[in-house]
Design an enzyme around this catalytic site. Structure first.
Site, PDB file in Angstrom:
ATOM      1  N   SER A 243      -5.087  12.246   5.125  1.00  0.00           N
ATOM      2  CA  SER A 243      -5.331  11.150   4.184  1.00  0.00           C
ATOM      3  C   SER A 243      -6.780  11.167   3.700  1.00  0.00           C
ATOM      4  CB  SER A 243      -4.990   9.811   4.834  1.00  0.00           C
ATOM      5  OG  SER A 243      -5.660   9.664   6.061  1.00  0.00           O
TER       6      SER A 243
ATOM      7  N   LYS B  57      -4.036   7.588  18.564  1.00  0.00           N
ATOM      8  CA  LYS B  57      -3.958   7.975  17.150  1.00  0.00           C
ATOM      9  C   LYS B  57      -5.358   8.110  16.557  1.00  0.00           C
ATOM     10  CE  LYS B  57      -2.424   8.647  12.935  1.00  0.00           C
ATOM     11  NZ  LYS B  57      -1.817   7.778  11.968  1.00  0.00           N
TER      12      LYS B  57
ATOM     13  N   GLU C  29     -11.867   6.531   4.813  1.00  0.00           N
ATOM     14  CA  GLU C  29     -11.845   5.620   5.963  1.00  0.00           C
ATOM     15  C   GLU C  29     -12.812   6.086   7.064  1.00  0.00           C
ATOM     16  OE1 GLU C  29      -7.515   3.620   6.075  1.00  0.00           O
ATOM     17  OE2 GLU C  29      -7.488   5.731   6.616  1.00  0.00           O
TER      18      GLU C  29
ATOM     19  N   GLY D 234       0.847  -1.202   0.000  1.00  0.00           N
ATOM     20  CA  GLY D 234       0.000   0.000   0.000  1.00  0.00           C
ATOM     21  C   GLY D 234       0.871   1.237   0.000  1.00  0.00           C
TER      22      GLY D 234
ATOM     23  N   ASN E 111      -4.095  20.411   7.234  1.00  0.00           N
ATOM     24  CA  ASN E 111      -4.203  20.124   8.670  1.00  0.00           C
ATOM     25  C   ASN E 111      -4.031  21.347   9.565  1.00  0.00           C
ATOM     26  OD1 ASN E 111      -4.369  17.564   7.686  1.00  0.00           O
ATOM     27  ND2 ASN E 111      -2.586  16.746   8.745  1.00  0.00           N
TER      28      ASN E 111
ATOM     29  N   GLY F  72       1.119   4.291  -0.929  1.00  0.00           N
ATOM     30  CA  GLY F  72       0.501   5.562  -1.330  1.00  0.00           C
ATOM     31  C   GLY F  72       1.395   6.680  -0.826  1.00  0.00           C
TER      32      GLY F  72
ATOM     33  N   GLY G  27       3.197   5.397   2.615  1.00  0.00           N
ATOM     34  CA  GLY G  27       4.006   4.219   2.320  1.00  0.00           C
ATOM     35  C   GLY G  27       5.199   4.563   1.446  1.00  0.00           C
TER      36      GLY G  27
ATOM     37  N   ASN H 159      -7.002  11.199  14.314  1.00  0.00           N
ATOM     38  CA  ASN H 159      -7.738  11.101  13.054  1.00  0.00           C
ATOM     39  C   ASN H 159      -9.184  11.593  13.199  1.00  0.00           C
ATOM     40  OD1 ASN H 159      -5.835   8.165  12.564  1.00  0.00           O
ATOM     41  ND2 ASN H 159      -5.619   9.985  11.325  1.00  0.00           N
TER      42      ASN H 159
HETATM   43  O1  KPL Z   1      -2.756  10.216  10.147  1.00  0.00           O
HETATM   44  C1  KPL Z   1      -2.906  11.257   9.568  1.00  0.00           C
HETATM   45  C2  KPL Z   1      -3.773  11.205   8.372  1.00  0.00           C
HETATM   46  O2  KPL Z   1      -3.840  12.159   7.608  1.00  0.00           O
HETATM   47  O3  KPL Z   1      -4.425  10.161   8.184  1.00  0.00           O
HETATM   48  C3  KPL Z   1      -2.317  12.539  10.121  1.00  0.00           C
HETATM   49  C4  KPL Z   1      -1.324  12.217  11.239  1.00  0.00           C
HETATM   50  C5  KPL Z   1      -3.444  13.377  10.656  1.00  0.00           C
HETATM   51  C6  KPL Z   1      -1.511  13.308   9.123  1.00  0.00           C
HETATM   52  O4  KPL Z   1      -2.255  13.953   8.163  1.00  0.00           O
END
Ligand code: KPL
Length: 314
Positions: A257, A187, A269, A7, A205, A9, A12, A191
C-alpha cells in the site's frame, strides 16, 4: 445485512467484491471519484491470481449523503491518518446498532474510532490480503492471507462470529481471535518489514524476500520492531522475521500500500508504521537506526512530491 466499505481503495474494493458473493448488500464509498465513476460505468474489475478477470456490479458512491440504506457494518479502510475525519462523514448512514470494523494498517485505529462511536461500536481486525489498484475501476488481487476479527478487548462476541461467518461465506480465510492487540502488533511487523522498503526501492513485495539486500534490511527493521514490542510487553514469536518474509512471498505480485501511495504521489502511512516504532522506541530509550533511516527516507521522498516546487527566479 448492509455492509459499507469506508475507504474503498485497493483492498476495500477487493473485499467489497468478495463480500458481494454473499447475501450481504455491499456499498463502496471512496473519495476517489474517478474510481467510483469507473465502477459505475463498467463494474469493478478484479484481476484474479489465476490470471482470469472477474467483473462485479457494486453500488458505489463518493458522497456519503447519497447512501440511503443505513449500514449494519462499516468496514474502515481509510488511511490511518484520515480515520478521525472520515468516520463522522458516515454518521448519517448509521443506525443505533451499526458497528465499525477496522482492517487498517498501523496501531491506534480502533481507539480512534472508539473515541467517536464508543468502544461498543468497534471491532478490530487485521488482514494479510494484498490488493493493488491498477487503474480506476480495476484492482489486482495480490495474494491471499489470513484475516482475524475480534473485540478490542476480551473474547469474541456473537457479533465477531457473525463477521467471521460472513467473511468465510465470501471465501476469505478468517478466524475469530481474543488477542487482537497482539495480532495488530504482528501485522505492524509485517508492514514495518515490507512497506517502506518496497516504496523506496520501487519493487513488488516478493523481492523483499528474494533480494538478499532487501531481505537483510527487512530482517533488521523487523528485529528492531520486535525489541520495541518486547519492551512494551507483547509476546512476539521468535520467527517473526520469517513470518514477514512469508507474507512478502504470499503477496509477491502485490505492490504494498505504501508503494502504491508513492506511485500515486499520495501521503503515506509511514508515521503510523516505521515512524510509530521509532517514536515508541525513543520513549523507551531505544535507538532504532534502520527504522529511523527508512522513516526519514520515505518522508524525504514524500516531501519531494507533496511540497510545492520553489518559485522560479529569473
Ligand atoms: O498490508 C499490506 C500492505 O501493503 O499494506 C501487505 C499485507 C504487506 C500487502 O501488501
Amino acid at each position: 445485512m448492509h455492509v459499507l466499505i469506508l475507504g474503498a481503495g485497493a483492498l476495500g474494493s477487493l473485499l467489497g467484491a468478495r463480500l458481494s458473493r454473499t447475501d450481504a448488500r455491499v456499498t463502496l464509498l471512496s473519495t476517489n471519484r474517478q474510481h467510483i465513476e469507473a465502477i459505475r460505468r463498467k463494474g469493478l474489475l478484479v484481476d484474479e491470481l489465476d490470471g482470469t478477470q472477474q467483473r462485479f456490479e457494486l453500488v458505489s458512491h463518493y458522497d456519503p449523503a447519497a447512501i440511503t440504506e443505513p449500514a449494519d457494518l462499516v468496514i474502515v479502510l481509510v488511511k490511518l491518518y484520515d480515520t478521525l475525519q472520515a468516520v463522522p462523514t458516515v454518521a448519517s448512514c448509521c443506525h443505533s446498532k451499526t458497528f465499525f470494523l477496522t482492517l487498517q494498517n498501523g496501531i491506534g485505529n480502533w481507539e480512534r474510532i472508539a473515541s467517536l462511536v464508543g468502544i461498543e461500536g468497534v471491532l478490530v481486525g487485521s488482514t494479510a490480503q494484498g490488493s493493488t489498484l491498477v487503474e480506476p475501476g480495476r484492482v489486482r488481487h495480490g495474494g491471499n492471507g489470513l484475516t482475524y476479527v475480534g473485540e478490542p478487548q476480551g473474547p469474541p462476541s456473537e457479533r465477531v462470529y457473525g463477521v467471521v461467518d460472513l467473511f468465510r461465506k465470501a471465501r476469505l480465510q478468517t478466524e475469530a481471535s481474543d488477542r487482537m492487540e497482539q495480532l495488530i502488533w504482528e501485522k505492524l511487523h509485517v508492514n514495518v518489514g515490507i512497506n517502506a522498503i518496497t516504496a523506496l526501492a520501487n519493487i513488488r513485495n516478493g523481492l523483499v524476500a528474494d533480494v538478499p539486500t532487501a531481505r537483510d534490511l527487512c530482517t533488521r527493521a523487523v528485529r528492531e520492531a520486535m525489541e520495541v514490542a518486547a519492551a512494551k510487553g507483547f509476546v512476539i514469536q521468535k520467527d517473526m522475521v520469517e513470518r514477514v518474509l512469508n507474507v512478502a512471498r504470499a503477496t509477491a505480485v502485490n505492490r504494498s500500500s505504501m508503494g502504491q501511495d508513492v506511485d500515486r504521489k499520495k501521503r503515506t502511512e509511514i508515521d503510523g508504521i516505521n515512524g510509530a516504532i521509532v517514536e515508541l522506541g525513543r520513549r523507551l530509550g531505544l535507538t532504532l537506526p534502520v527504522n529511523e533511516t527508512l522513516t526519514q527516507l520515505v518522508k524525504t521522498l514524500e516531501a519531494g512530491y507533496l511540497q510545492p516546487p520553489p518559485p522560479q527566479t529569473e
